[in-house]
Design a protein around this motif. Structure first.
Motif, PDB file in Angstrom:
ATOM      1  N   ARG A  92       2.591  -9.747  -3.927  1.00  0.00           N
ATOM      2  CA  ARG A  92       3.907 -10.398  -3.994  1.00  0.00           C
ATOM      3  C   ARG A  92       3.757 -11.744  -4.702  1.00  0.00           C
ATOM      4  O   ARG A  92       2.888 -12.536  -4.366  1.00  0.00           O
ATOM      5  CB  ARG A  92       4.461 -10.623  -2.594  1.00  0.00           C
ATOM      6  CG  ARG A  92       5.851 -11.233  -2.572  1.00  0.00           C
ATOM      7  CD  ARG A  92       6.374 -11.358  -1.157  1.00  0.00           C
ATOM      8  NE  ARG A  92       6.475 -10.076  -0.485  1.00  0.00           N
ATOM      9  CZ  ARG A  92       7.476  -9.213  -0.630  1.00  0.00           C
ATOM     10  NH1 ARG A  92       8.452  -9.493  -1.454  1.00  0.00           N
ATOM     11  NH2 ARG A  92       7.487  -8.085   0.046  1.00  0.00           N
ATOM     12  N   SER A 102       1.131  -2.726 -10.356  1.00  0.00           N
ATOM     13  CA  SER A 102       1.855  -3.996 -10.311  1.00  0.00           C
ATOM     14  C   SER A 102       2.657  -4.080  -9.012  1.00  0.00           C
ATOM     15  O   SER A 102       2.789  -3.099  -8.269  1.00  0.00           O
ATOM     16  CB  SER A 102       2.792  -4.110 -11.508  1.00  0.00           C
ATOM     17  OG  SER A 102       3.872  -3.206 -11.364  1.00  0.00           O
ATOM     18  N   PHE A 103       3.236  -5.245  -8.772  1.00  0.00           N
ATOM     19  CA  PHE A 103       4.032  -5.471  -7.570  1.00  0.00           C
ATOM     20  C   PHE A 103       5.225  -4.519  -7.539  1.00  0.00           C
ATOM     21  O   PHE A 103       5.514  -3.897  -6.512  1.00  0.00           O
ATOM     22  CB  PHE A 103       4.495  -6.931  -7.520  1.00  0.00           C
ATOM     23  CG  PHE A 103       5.429  -7.229  -6.394  1.00  0.00           C
ATOM     24  CD1 PHE A 103       4.979  -7.232  -5.094  1.00  0.00           C
ATOM     25  CD2 PHE A 103       6.772  -7.498  -6.632  1.00  0.00           C
ATOM     26  CE1 PHE A 103       5.838  -7.497  -4.037  1.00  0.00           C
ATOM     27  CE2 PHE A 103       7.636  -7.754  -5.586  1.00  0.00           C
ATOM     28  CZ  PHE A 103       7.170  -7.754  -4.289  1.00  0.00           C
ATOM     29  N   LYS A 104       5.917  -4.378  -8.662  1.00  0.00           N
ATOM     30  CA  LYS A 104       7.099  -3.503  -8.705  1.00  0.00           C
ATOM     31  C   LYS A 104       6.724  -2.041  -8.494  1.00  0.00           C
ATOM     32  O   LYS A 104       7.438  -1.304  -7.816  1.00  0.00           O
ATOM     33  CB  LYS A 104       7.840  -3.681 -10.031  1.00  0.00           C
ATOM     34  CG  LYS A 104       8.543  -5.012 -10.121  1.00  0.00           C
ATOM     35  CD  LYS A 104       9.361  -5.134 -11.371  1.00  0.00           C
ATOM     36  CE  LYS A 104      10.046  -6.493 -11.378  1.00  0.00           C
ATOM     37  NZ  LYS A 104      10.957  -6.643 -12.496  1.00  0.00           N
ATOM     38  N   GLU A 105       5.612  -1.622  -9.061  1.00  0.00           N
ATOM     39  CA  GLU A 105       5.159  -0.244  -8.860  1.00  0.00           C
ATOM     40  C   GLU A 105       4.826   0.004  -7.393  1.00  0.00           C
ATOM     41  O   GLU A 105       5.155   1.063  -6.841  1.00  0.00           O
ATOM     42  CB  GLU A 105       3.930   0.052  -9.725  1.00  0.00           C
ATOM     43  CG  GLU A 105       4.204   0.088 -11.202  1.00  0.00           C
ATOM     44  CD  GLU A 105       2.931   0.155 -12.025  1.00  0.00           C
ATOM     45  OE1 GLU A 105       2.998   0.739 -13.127  1.00  0.00           O
ATOM     46  OE2 GLU A 105       1.882  -0.361 -11.587  1.00  0.00           O
ATOM     47  N   GLN A 147       6.094  -1.614  -4.820  1.00  0.00           N
ATOM     48  CA  GLN A 147       7.345  -1.608  -4.061  1.00  0.00           C
ATOM     49  C   GLN A 147       8.027  -0.251  -4.166  1.00  0.00           C
ATOM     50  O   GLN A 147       8.515   0.283  -3.171  1.00  0.00           O
ATOM     51  CB  GLN A 147       8.297  -2.684  -4.579  1.00  0.00           C
ATOM     52  CG  GLN A 147       8.177  -3.996  -3.872  1.00  0.00           C
ATOM     53  CD  GLN A 147       9.301  -4.928  -4.265  1.00  0.00           C
ATOM     54  OE1 GLN A 147       9.709  -4.982  -5.415  1.00  0.00           O
ATOM     55  NE2 GLN A 147       9.792  -5.669  -3.302  1.00  0.00           N
ATOM     56  N   LYS A 148       8.048   0.306  -5.353  1.00  0.00           N
ATOM     57  CA  LYS A 148       8.666   1.620  -5.575  1.00  0.00           C
ATOM     58  C   LYS A 148       7.913   2.689  -4.775  1.00  0.00           C
ATOM     59  O   LYS A 148       8.537   3.536  -4.115  1.00  0.00           O
ATOM     60  CB  LYS A 148       8.636   1.953  -7.074  1.00  0.00           C
ATOM     61  CG  LYS A 148       9.123   3.326  -7.419  1.00  0.00           C
ATOM     62  CD  LYS A 148      10.620   3.403  -7.400  1.00  0.00           C
ATOM     63  CE  LYS A 148      11.098   4.730  -7.980  1.00  0.00           C
ATOM     64  NZ  LYS A 148      11.687   5.592  -7.018  1.00  0.00           N
TER      65      LYS A 148
END
Length: 110
Positions: A66, A21-24, A26-27
């Motif tokens: 994004r 996912s996007f959050k994964e 980014q992390k």
């Protein structure tokens, strides 16, 4: 069976971040940037170069996932239109078709 496995391997090679996912992403990007900084601070330049090579595809994957806001979508459409106009002014008609396809896809997202 073999064809499915081969297709899956090719997909993973082409886009190793497709299932994230996007959050994964980014992390992961933040973690890799921290690793890069620590490698540079530790003067491990070989590791820093390897990490840096991984960062560009990772950044592209983050940007592709994004979430698009209305203003971002509009700015991307405007940018594509400028690229199309530039290609037309240079009479580079072969560049126009793929750009136009991208723009039409973004217009549909509105």
């Amino acid at each position: 069976q073999r064809r499915k496995l081969a297709t899956e391997r090719v997909r993973i090679i082409r886009d190793p971040y497709s299932d994230m996912s996007f959050k994964e992403l980014q992390k992961l990007l933040q973690d890799e940037q921290l690793r890069l900084e620590s490698a540079v601070n530790g003067k491990d330049f070989q590791a820093a170069a390897e990490i840096e090579n991984k960062l560009e595809p990772l950044k592209e994957a983050v940007e592709s996932k994004r979430p698009l806001t209305r203003s971002v979508l509009e700015s991307r459409i405007e940018e594509l239109q400028k690229q199309i106009d530039d290609a037309l002014s240079r009479k580079a008609y072969t560049e126009c078709a793929p750009l136009n396809d991208k723009m039409e896809a973004m217009v549909k997202m509105r």
